[in-house]
Design a protein around this motif. Sequence first.
Motif, PDB file in Angstrom:
ATOM      1  N   PHE A   5     -49.214  -2.596 -27.050  1.00  0.00           N
ATOM      2  CA  PHE A   5     -48.885  -4.290 -27.294  1.00  0.00           C
ATOM      3  C   PHE A   5     -48.054  -4.702 -26.208  1.00  0.00           C
ATOM      4  CE2 PHE A   5     -50.146  -4.184 -32.049  1.00  0.00           C
ATOM      5  CZ  PHE A   5     -51.576  -4.169 -31.506  1.00  0.00           C
ATOM      6  N   THR A   6     -46.819  -3.861 -25.845  1.00  0.00           N
ATOM      7  CA  THR A   6     -46.108  -4.126 -24.879  1.00  0.00           C
ATOM      8  C   THR A   6     -46.699  -4.097 -23.486  1.00  0.00           C
ATOM      9  OG1 THR A   6     -44.468  -2.659 -26.102  1.00  0.00           O
ATOM     10  CG2 THR A   6     -44.117  -3.107 -23.673  1.00  0.00           C
ATOM     11  N   LYS A   7     -47.691  -3.546 -23.071  1.00  0.00           N
ATOM     12  CA  LYS A   7     -48.552  -3.336 -21.936  1.00  0.00           C
ATOM     13  C   LYS A   7     -49.338  -4.679 -21.898  1.00  0.00           C
ATOM     14  CE  LYS A   7     -48.279   1.490 -21.372  1.00  0.00           C
ATOM     15  NZ  LYS A   7     -49.194   2.551 -21.178  1.00  0.00           N
ATOM     16  N   ILE A   8     -49.912  -5.312 -23.019  1.00  0.00           N
ATOM     17  CA  ILE A   8     -50.690  -6.512 -23.231  1.00  0.00           C
ATOM     18  C   ILE A   8     -49.708  -7.637 -22.746  1.00  0.00           C
ATOM     19  CG2 ILE A   8     -51.920  -8.052 -24.690  1.00  0.00           C
ATOM     20  CD1 ILE A   8     -53.101  -5.495 -26.170  1.00  0.00           C
ATOM     21  N   ILE A   9     -48.348  -7.731 -23.563  1.00  0.00           N
ATOM     22  CA  ILE A   9     -47.618  -8.562 -23.369  1.00  0.00           C
ATOM     23  C   ILE A   9     -47.043  -8.959 -21.953  1.00  0.00           C
ATOM     24  CG2 ILE A   9     -45.171  -9.503 -23.852  1.00  0.00           C
ATOM     25  CD1 ILE A   9     -45.808  -8.291 -26.775  1.00  0.00           C
ATOM     26  N   ALA A  10     -46.840  -7.641 -21.322  1.00  0.00           N
ATOM     27  CA  ALA A  10     -46.399  -7.771 -19.933  1.00  0.00           C
ATOM     28  C   ALA A  10     -47.685  -7.861 -18.933  1.00  0.00           C
ATOM     29  CB  ALA A  10     -45.714  -6.422 -19.658  1.00  0.00           C
ATOM     30  N   GLY A  11     -49.056  -8.093 -19.397  1.00  0.00           N
ATOM     31  CA  GLY A  11     -49.943  -8.530 -18.418  1.00  0.00           C
ATOM     32  C   GLY A  11     -50.413  -7.071 -17.791  1.00  0.00           C
ATOM     33  N   GLU A  12     -50.138  -5.962 -18.321  1.00  0.00           N
ATOM     34  CA  GLU A  12     -50.719  -4.723 -17.577  1.00  0.00           C
ATOM     35  C   GLU A  12     -52.055  -4.448 -18.036  1.00  0.00           C
ATOM     36  OE1 GLU A  12     -47.793  -1.583 -18.208  1.00  0.00           O
ATOM     37  OE2 GLU A  12     -46.373  -2.714 -17.720  1.00  0.00           O
ATOM     38  N   ILE A  13     -52.448  -4.929 -19.219  1.00  0.00           N
ATOM     39  CA  ILE A  13     -53.585  -4.680 -20.036  1.00  0.00           C
ATOM     40  C   ILE A  13     -54.013  -6.235 -20.313  1.00  0.00           C
ATOM     41  CG2 ILE A  13     -55.134  -3.779 -21.985  1.00  0.00           C
ATOM     42  CD1 ILE A  13     -52.900  -1.603 -22.111  1.00  0.00           C
ATOM     43  N   PRO A  14     -55.337  -6.457 -20.172  1.00  0.00           N
ATOM     44  CA  PRO A  14     -55.790  -7.934 -20.397  1.00  0.00           C
ATOM     45  C   PRO A  14     -55.553  -8.299 -21.721  1.00  0.00           C
ATOM     46  CG  PRO A  14     -57.417  -6.779 -18.952  1.00  0.00           C
ATOM     47  CD  PRO A  14     -56.416  -5.872 -19.507  1.00  0.00           C
ATOM     48  N   GLY A  15     -55.229  -9.546 -22.357  1.00  0.00           N
ATOM     49  CA  GLY A  15     -55.369 -10.077 -23.570  1.00  0.00           C
ATOM     50  C   GLY A  15     -55.708 -11.376 -23.504  1.00  0.00           C
ATOM     51  N   ARG A  16     -56.503 -11.638 -24.991  1.00  0.00           N
ATOM     52  CA  ARG A  16     -56.775 -12.995 -24.959  1.00  0.00           C
ATOM     53  C   ARG A  16     -55.823 -13.667 -25.793  1.00  0.00           C
ATOM     54  NH1 ARG A  16     -60.943  -9.521 -25.198  1.00  0.00           N
ATOM     55  NH2 ARG A  16     -62.779 -10.017 -23.872  1.00  0.00           N
ATOM     56  N   PHE A  17     -54.976 -14.267 -25.235  1.00  0.00           N
ATOM     57  CA  PHE A  17     -53.751 -15.138 -25.777  1.00  0.00           C
ATOM     58  C   PHE A  17     -53.934 -16.370 -26.431  1.00  0.00           C
ATOM     59  CE2 PHE A  17     -49.633 -12.559 -24.691  1.00  0.00           C
ATOM     60  CZ  PHE A  17     -50.618 -11.450 -23.959  1.00  0.00           C
ATOM     61  N   VAL A  18     -53.643 -16.492 -27.613  1.00  0.00           N
ATOM     62  CA  VAL A  18     -53.661 -18.059 -28.119  1.00  0.00           C
ATOM     63  C   VAL A  18     -52.344 -18.809 -28.435  1.00  0.00           C
ATOM     64  CG1 VAL A  18     -55.850 -17.434 -29.204  1.00  0.00           C
ATOM     65  CG2 VAL A  18     -53.957 -17.153 -30.636  1.00  0.00           C
ATOM     66  N   TRP A  19     -51.125 -17.926 -28.394  1.00  0.00           N
ATOM     67  CA  TRP A  19     -50.003 -18.322 -28.502  1.00  0.00           C
ATOM     68  C   TRP A  19     -48.949 -17.508 -27.753  1.00  0.00           C
ATOM     69  CZ3 TRP A  19     -48.388 -21.888 -32.063  1.00  0.00           C
ATOM     70  CH2 TRP A  19     -47.145 -22.428 -32.432  1.00  0.00           C
ATOM     71  N   ALA A  20     -47.961 -18.271 -27.181  1.00  0.00           N
ATOM     72  CA  ALA A  20     -46.877 -17.430 -26.615  1.00  0.00           C
ATOM     73  C   ALA A  20     -45.548 -18.315 -26.525  1.00  0.00           C
ATOM     74  CB  ALA A  20     -47.282 -17.278 -25.035  1.00  0.00           C
ATOM     75  N   ASP A  21     -44.523 -17.758 -27.023  1.00  0.00           N
ATOM     76  CA  ASP A  21     -43.205 -18.488 -27.158  1.00  0.00           C
ATOM     77  C   ASP A  21     -42.215 -17.210 -26.929  1.00  0.00           C
ATOM     78  OD1 ASP A  21     -42.454 -16.965 -29.355  1.00  0.00           O
ATOM     79  OD2 ASP A  21     -43.161 -18.500 -30.794  1.00  0.00           O
TER      80      ASP A  21
END
Length: 149
Positions: A5-21
């Motif tokens: 999850f840390t890697k997804i948040i950092a953009g190292e692994i792709p993620g399908r984001f619906v929210w970010a704050d």
Amino acid sequence: MSTVFTKIIAGEIPGRFVWADDECVAFSTIAPITDGHMLVVPRAEVEQLTEASDELLAHLTAVAKAIGRAQQAAWGAPRAALLVAGFEVPHLHLHVLPAWDESSLRFDPARTDVPAEELDAAAEKVREQLHAAGHGAHIPPRLHSADLA
């Protein structure tokens, strides 16, 4: 502790984001129990529910509520479910999903073979409903974390 999850948040692994704050993000799981199944994840590397501050838990729950409402609107589900287990990744995360009955609350029917296009479409439905509900400021400009970097 660096988790997937840390890697997804950092953009190292792709993620399908619906929210970010500033405190958390929400993105599609790659093993949905139902269409639209999302994960609400703190940016801080908190291992489990009992280690999170009350303030962080309150914020995560508020975000989960907004996503749950969006899921109900998008899929016509009578309920939005919230599950906290955390055995699969040692980084606190709340599972939020549209639910029709208690059988929707089991992990064993989770699908790991969902085509990327279906995951994209489900995330976009949630994003559209969040935008319609006035949460546009928290919707990332792009769907994938790699696009956010």
